[in-house]
Each structure stands twice: as structure tokens, then as C-alpha cells.
Motif scaffolding. Structure first.
Motif, PDB file in Angstrom:
ATOM      1  N   VAL A  73       0.369  17.822  24.640  1.00 59.63           N
ATOM      2  CA  VAL A  73      -0.113  18.888  23.766  1.00 59.63           C
ATOM      3  C   VAL A  73      -1.503  18.512  23.258  1.00 59.63           C
ATOM      4  N   LYS A  74      -2.446  19.413  23.408  1.00 62.13           N
ATOM      5  CA  LYS A  74      -3.845  19.117  23.093  1.00 62.13           C
ATOM      6  C   LYS A  74      -4.067  18.867  21.601  1.00 62.13           C
ATOM      7  N   VAL A  75      -4.874  17.843  21.316  1.00 60.85           N
ATOM      8  CA  VAL A  75      -5.338  17.563  19.953  1.00 60.85           C
ATOM      9  C   VAL A  75      -6.544  18.455  19.680  1.00 60.85           C
ATOM     10  N   GLN A  76      -6.531  19.151  18.563  1.00 64.26           N
ATOM     11  CA  GLN A  76      -7.608  20.086  18.253  1.00 64.26           C
ATOM     12  C   GLN A  76      -8.814  19.399  17.611  1.00 64.26           C
ATOM     13  N   ASP A  77      -8.580  18.491  16.678  1.00 65.38           N
ATOM     14  CA  ASP A  77      -9.679  17.801  15.983  1.00 65.38           C
ATOM     15  C   ASP A  77      -9.472  16.303  16.129  1.00 65.38           C
ATOM     16  N   ARG A  78      -9.978  15.751  17.219  1.00 66.37           N
ATOM     17  CA  ARG A  78      -9.706  14.339  17.516  1.00 66.37           C
ATOM     18  C   ARG A  78     -10.387  13.380  16.542  1.00 66.37           C
ATOM     19  N   ASP A  79     -11.443  13.814  15.879  1.00 65.17           N
ATOM     20  CA  ASP A  79     -12.114  12.933  14.926  1.00 65.17           C
ATOM     21  C   ASP A  79     -11.533  13.050  13.522  1.00 65.17           C
ATOM     22  N   ALA A  80     -10.484  13.848  13.373  1.00 65.95           N
ATOM     23  CA  ALA A  80      -9.766  13.974  12.093  1.00 65.95           C
ATOM     24  C   ALA A  80     -10.719  14.188  10.922  1.00 65.95           C
ATOM     25  N   LYS A  81     -11.579  15.199  11.063  1.00 69.76           N
ATOM     26  CA  LYS A  81     -12.609  15.440  10.045  1.00 69.76           C
ATOM     27  C   LYS A  81     -12.009  15.847   8.708  1.00 69.76           C
ATOM     28  N   THR A  82     -10.892  16.574   8.733  1.00 68.77           N
ATOM     29  CA  THR A  82     -10.262  16.997   7.483  1.00 68.77           C
ATOM     30  C   THR A  82      -8.803  16.596   7.386  1.00 68.77           C
ATOM     31  N   VAL A  83      -8.108  16.506   8.526  1.00 71.44           N
ATOM     32  CA  VAL A  83      -6.679  16.186   8.543  1.00 71.44           C
ATOM     33  C   VAL A  83      -6.428  15.122   9.605  1.00 71.44           C
ATOM     34  N   SER A  84      -5.619  14.092   9.275  1.00 70.48           N
ATOM     35  CA  SER A  84      -5.261  13.061  10.255  1.00 70.48           C
ATOM     36  C   SER A  84      -4.724  13.714  11.518  1.00 70.48           C
ATOM     37  N   VAL A  85      -5.021  13.133  12.648  1.00 73.18           N
ATOM     38  CA  VAL A  85      -4.621  13.729  13.925  1.00 73.18           C
ATOM     39  C   VAL A  85      -3.126  13.997  13.963  1.00 73.18           C
ATOM     40  N   ARG A  86      -2.307  13.014  13.567  1.00 75.31           N
ATOM     41  CA  ARG A  86      -0.860  13.179  13.674  1.00 75.31           C
ATOM     42  C   ARG A  86      -0.323  14.261  12.739  1.00 75.31           C
ATOM     43  N   LYS A  87      -1.104  14.598  11.697  1.00 73.54           N
ATOM     44  CA  LYS A  87      -0.689  15.627  10.744  1.00 73.54           C
ATOM     45  C   LYS A  87      -1.149  17.020  11.158  1.00 73.54           C
ATOM     46  N   GLN A  88      -1.895  17.096  12.240  1.00 77.00           N
ATOM     47  CA  GLN A  88      -2.346  18.393  12.726  1.00 77.00           C
ATOM     48  C   GLN A  88      -1.248  19.143  13.480  1.00 77.00           C
ATOM     49  N   PHE A  89      -0.143  18.445  13.793  1.00 78.21           N
ATOM     50  CA  PHE A  89       0.944  19.052  14.541  1.00 78.21           C
ATOM     51  C   PHE A  89       2.107  19.395  13.619  1.00 78.21           C
ATOM     52  N   LYS A  90       2.700  20.548  13.823  1.00 77.67           N
ATOM     53  CA  LYS A  90       3.873  20.966  13.071  1.00 77.67           C
ATOM     54  C   LYS A  90       5.131  20.381  13.702  1.00 77.67           C
ATOM     55  N   ASP A  91       6.219  20.376  12.954  1.00 79.08           N
ATOM     56  CA  ASP A  91       7.499  19.945  13.496  1.00 79.08           C
ATOM     57  C   ASP A  91       7.834  20.763  14.732  1.00 79.08           C
ATOM     58  N   GLY A  92       8.287  20.076  15.770  1.00 75.65           N
ATOM     59  CA  GLY A  92       8.651  20.759  17.002  1.00 75.65           C
ATOM     60  C   GLY A  92       7.544  20.821  18.032  1.00 75.65           C
ATOM     61  N   GLU A  93       6.326  20.422  17.639  1.00 78.69           N
ATOM     62  CA  GLU A  93       5.205  20.497  18.576  1.00 78.69           C
ATOM     63  C   GLU A  93       4.995  19.213  19.361  1.00 78.69           C
ATOM     64  N   VAL A  94       5.321  18.069  18.754  1.00 77.81           N
ATOM     65  CA  VAL A  94       5.123  16.775  19.409  1.00 77.81           C
ATOM     66  C   VAL A  94       6.295  15.864  19.071  1.00 77.81           C
ATOM     67  N   THR A  95       6.425  14.777  19.838  1.00 76.13           N
ATOM     68  CA  THR A  95       7.458  13.761  19.599  1.00 76.13           C
ATOM     69  C   THR A  95       6.840  12.593  18.840  1.00 76.13           C
ATOM     70  N   ARG A  96       7.571  12.094  17.873  1.00 79.83           N
ATOM     71  CA  ARG A  96       7.067  10.993  17.059  1.00 79.83           C
ATOM     72  C   ARG A  96       7.919   9.736  17.268  1.00 79.83           C
ATOM     73  N   ALA A  97       7.409   8.610  16.788  1.00 78.84           N
ATOM     74  CA  ALA A  97       8.168   7.357  16.812  1.00 78.84           C
ATOM     75  C   ALA A  97       7.607   6.428  15.750  1.00 78.84           C
ATOM     76  N   ARG A  98       8.492   5.654  15.139  1.00 76.92           N
ATOM     77  CA  ARG A  98       8.092   4.718  14.099  1.00 76.92           C
ATOM     78  C   ARG A  98       7.425   3.499  14.707  1.00 76.92           C
ATOM     79  N   LYS A  99       6.215   3.194  14.241  1.00 76.52           N
ATOM     80  CA  LYS A  99       5.497   1.985  14.637  1.00 76.52           C
ATOM     81  C   LYS A  99       5.354   1.858  16.141  1.00 76.52           C
TER      82      LYS A  99
END
Length: 496
Positions: A312-338
Motif C-alpha cells: 500500500v503506497k505511502v502518501q507522505d514519506r517524509d512525514a511532514k505533519t504525521v508519522s508515516v505509520r500513523k498515515q494509515f487507518k485500521d485495516g489498511e496495513v499490517t502492523r507488528a511490534r518491534k
């Protein structure tokens, strides 16, 4: 052709809680204390002390022998050499070796010695560290930052020389070796200019060349790879994709893929010439055999579990206003701890989820996955159950972090959990074994003094395993009777 979601669903066979693709690799390991079982089986109770994943006697190179010097316990027949120590040894310019060693690469020189690039994970204000990376003229990115990389030359005659590769970076954690013989060092931070005395934004990947000191002058971040809490990096030598892990929480981090722009060819001096928005940066999204989205990798509870992968494409890779991982809503990407260590090998790459506690659906004390770029799948190879006895030392490993593929088969892992700290291995046929134990920072439950192992990597000739104890910052070269440890498949048995 890549494996599509539809193809994955059609070709997958449901087996218990996991899935199995015909012809996929066997499970690498289900370590003692694991919550895993062979594909198709029930999850067993935790293995007892001194056992391996197969339920037999402890295997490997034999028991660890306490070190009279109180530094590193190794099996009989093995030995170590201290290459450098923060605040004790010195760089060729006279300053002390910096502290907090982390990810490390090794490259053979023309005389049979080894050139290594060593990350120094120094976070926050420069003034708080007694041994920061020296601000060597011409090699500084941000004079307010304490981190960076040193280059260590372990010569064939036994002498060691050290110097600064890059300085003025922050929280240099892991990274990765490139096919063209350089090191990519990742900053595990998102701190911007103005914080901690920083004069520039941080959270980038930097390339360091151990052979060409001129290349390391005027350090420039590879902004095309994005700005986030970087951990490790691998490069697909065939397709040119770059994969990157993110060690972050609230919410959990992501696995990324960078696709180069059309016509781009990897090689020396190519990355630093990239435009900030060059190529495409994407985060992964996995699904099971039914095409059902998997929100977090901790849901996999059986070794051998296979998931299909989308991007899934990252829209703002330089995270100018929002951290990259926070740019995705629940259900859009898979996450993992550490999400931490990665290493290319066996036609794909292994990557680590160090542990799962809060912010994860299920708990574990470590996973190692394998990504197959041909099939576009990930397979769970190692799963460590929650370690309830962190100060006991009976092959109850936890918290995998830095990782490397062994020239003798299987993988070698640097442990970054609480309590006793080890280097340990996992063979190709599903057995785990200790390689080393940190005696310097061993501590106790009442007086914890543990320090993680980092920077695990073999020399090109396979004769030396390099590793670091992060605190106070010690680099070690381990040698001994290395050999393949899955010879019993051919009736050879295990010596110890």
C-alpha cells in the motif's frame, strides 16, 4: 509473475491456524518455550530446560563454559578477541571509541582482513553521552547529534584501526549490507530540527562506504526511503527493491518496500543522487489463505504459517505533519511490534518481530519471518513463547533483534530481551542452540544489569563471527570450530 491474492487463496491449503503453500520451505525452528508447533499440529507446552525444538537433548556446539575474564561465555574450543571498547580503545585520530555499538557489517579487504561499519545507537542530546561519535571534519550531518558510524579495520596481522565513517546522525540502530559493498545505516528516531539541540531533521537512512572515505564526506540521507524510526534494511539484488523495518509503537511499526524509479540501476554513488520523492515507498498488508486481512503479525501462533503480501503506497514519506505509520487507518496495513533485524539470504530475506506485549493482539517473545519475493509470501520460521524465567539460563531465549544468515546453515540471532543475554542459532531443521552468553552485564532479577547483543555478522570467509555488547560498547570477534549443525539428516549426528 508475483503471486496475486486470488492465486494465493486458490493455492493455499488450510492447516490448523496457519496455511501451507505446496513446496514452501519447512519450518526453521520452534524454540524452547515456544507457543508454536509444526504446521498442522497443536501448540505444545513449553519445552523443558536443556531441550530443543525437536524434544531431544540440547544440541549445538555444547554447553557454554564460564569465562574467567567475566566477559563472554562460549562453547569449549571457541575463543574471542576484543576489537574495541568504548572509552578504552581509541580511534586513529586520538578520540575514544564511541559507545552503544549496534548494527554491523563486515567486508573482506584485499589482504584477508575485515573492514566493518559499526552503528552507534546514541539518542537525544549530544551532551549526555560521554563517548559520542567524534565530529570529524567533513563527515558530519548534524553537529548536534551524538550518533553515527565508525569503521573498524581488523587486519590480518591482528592489529585493529578505527575511524569515523559518518557523524552527527542520531540513534543509528541496525541497517543492511548492499550488493555493491556498502552499509546502509538507519536512524531509529523521528526527532526534528530544534529538538535535543538538533539542527536538522532525523529519521533517515545513510549510506556508508568502508572502502572509500571520500564517499562518506558530506553525509546525505537517502530521503527516498522515507523518514521514520528505521531499523534494518535489505536490498533485493535481482529486482532492486529495498525493504525496511520500523521499530516503533503507538501504533506498531510497519514493513516497507521501496521500488526504484524506471531506469534506475543500483550501485556505488547512486543512492545519494536520488531525488527525495524518487521511486515508490509502500507498506505491507498481509492476508491469510481465505483472503482475510491480518491486522498484526502476532496473530500467527504456529511455525509454518504462511501469509500472502500486498503493498500500500505511502502518501507522505517524509512525514511532514504525521508519522508515516500513523498515515494509515485500521485495516489498511499490517502492523507488528518491534520490527527489527533483517538479512538477505536463501533467495529472500528473514526479518524479526522482537516481541509482542501491549499494542499487540497476542503475546510472544519473538518471531522470525521469511519473505519470498517470488511467491510474495511470508512464512513464520521461528516463534518464541513468552519467557517467564528471564534470569534462568536453560535455552529459554527471548527478544530476537539483530540477525544474520549463517554460512553453515540456518540463522544466528542477537538476543535483546530482559535477563540473561545470548547469541543463539537456529538450524535449518528446527533446532536452537546457544552460541555465547554475556557475563559482563549478567545481573539478576533483583539487580538487573543486562545489555543486549547487537551487530551479529560473519566474516566473508565464515571463520569469524563478529558481535557487540551494546553497553558499555564492546566489539568482539568469535572464532572456533564452526560447522553445519543439521548433519544428522545424513546420519552424521551432532558432536559437542
Amino acid at each position: 509473475m508475483p503471486l496475486s491474492r486470488r492465486d494465493f487463496v486458490n493455492r493455499s491449503t488450510v492447516v490448523g491456524a496457519g496455511v501451507l503453500i505446496a513446496g514452501s520451505a519447512e519450518a526453521l525452528a520452534s524454540a524452547p518455550g515456544a507457543i508454536a508447533a509444526p504446521v498442522g499440529g497443536e501448540a505444545p507446552a513449553a519445552a523443558g530446560a536443556g531441550t530443543n525444538a525437536a524434544g531431544g537433548a540440547a544440541i549445538g556446539y555444547g554447553p557454554l563454559v564460564p569465562d574467567p575474564a567475566g566477559l563472554l561465555s562460549l562453547p569449549k574450543g571457541f575463543s574471542y578477541k576484543v576489537l574495541n571498547r568504548a572509552g578504552v580503545t581509541r580511534l586513529r585520530t586520538g578520540e575514544f571509541t564511541p559507545s552503544n555499538h549496534d548494527g554491523t557489517s563486515a567486508f573482506e579487504d584485499e589482504h584477508g582482513g575485515n573492514l566493518m561499519v559499526v552503528n552507534h545507537e546514541l539518542a537525544g542530546a549530544r551532551a549526555k553521552w560521554p563517548y559520542p561519535v567524534p565530529l570529524t571534519e567533513g563527515h558530519v550531518y548534524d553537529p548536534g547529534a551524538a550518533g553515527g558510524c565508525t569503521i573498524v579495520h581488523a587486519k590480518r596481522d591482528g592489529s585493529v584501526e578505527q575511524w569515523v565513517g559518518i557523524a552527527g546522525t542520531a540513534t543509528n540502530c541496525a541497517g543492511g549490507v548492499t550488493p555493491w559493498g556498502t552499509w546502509l545505516s538507519g536512524e531509529e528516531t523521528e526527532d526534528r530540527a530544534g529538538k535535543n539541540g538538533f539542527t536538522k531533521d532525523h529519521g533517515y537512512v545513510f549510506e556508508v562506504d568502508p572502502f572509500d572515505d571520500d564517499y562518506n564526506r558530506d553525509p546525505r540521507p537517502v530521503k527516498a526511503f522515507g523518514r521514520y524510526a528505521h531499523e534494518a534494511v535489505v536490498v533485493d539484488p535481482k529486482r532492486g527493491h529495498v525493504y525496511l523495518t520500523e521499530d516503533a509503537g503507538n501504533p506498531n511499526g510497519l514493513l516497507y518496500r521501496w521500488t526504484p524509479p524506471a531506469g534506475f540501476t543500483h550501485g556505488r554513488y547512486r543512492l545519494r543522487a536520488l531525488a527525495e520523492d524518487a521511486g515508490v515507498l509502500e507498506a505491507f498488508k498481509v492476508f491469510d489463505s481465505h483472503g482475510k486481512f491480518v491486522d498484526d503479525l502476532s496473530r500467527a501462533v504456529q511455525v509454518g504459517t504462511v501469509y500472502g503480501v500486498d503493498w500500500v503506497k505511502v502518501q507522505d514519506r517524509d512525514a511532514k505533519t504525521v508519522s508515516v505509520r500513523k498515515q494509515f487507518k485500521d485495516g489498511e496495513v499490517t502492523r507488528a511490534r518491534k520490527l527489527e533485524g533483517m538479512w538477505w539470504g536463501d533467495g529472500g530475506f528473514y526479518f524479526v518481530s522482537s516481541y509482542a506485549r501491549s499494542e499487540s493482539p497476542l503475546q510472544h517473545d519473538g518471531q522470525v519471518w521469511f519473505f519470498d519475493p517470488n511467491r510474495r509470501t511470508i512464512t513464520l520460521k521461528v516463534l518464541l513463547g513468552v519467557n517467564t524465567d528471564t534470569w534462568g539460563d536453560h535455552d529459554n531465549f527471548d527478544g530476537p533483534d539483530n540477525i544474520t544468515v549463517s554460512p553453515y546453515g540456518g540463522i544466528v540471532i542477537a538476543e535483546d530481551g530482559e535477563g540473561v543475554s545470548h547469541l543463539f542459532g537456529a538450524t535449518e531443521d528446527g533446532l536452537v542452540y546457544p552460541i555465547a552468553r554475556n557475563e559482563l552485564n549478567i545481573g539478576s532479577a533483583d539487580s538487573p544489569e543486562f545489555s543486549e547483543f547487537t551487530g551479529v555478522t560473519f566474516s566473508d570467509d565464515g571463520r569469524t563471527l563478529f558481535a557487540n555488547i551494546q553497553t558499555p560498547g564492546i566489539q568482539l570477534a568469535i572464532s572456533g570450530p564452526w560447522r553445519r549443525l543439521n548433519e544428522h539428516k545424513r546420519g552424521q549426528g551432532y558432536g559437542a
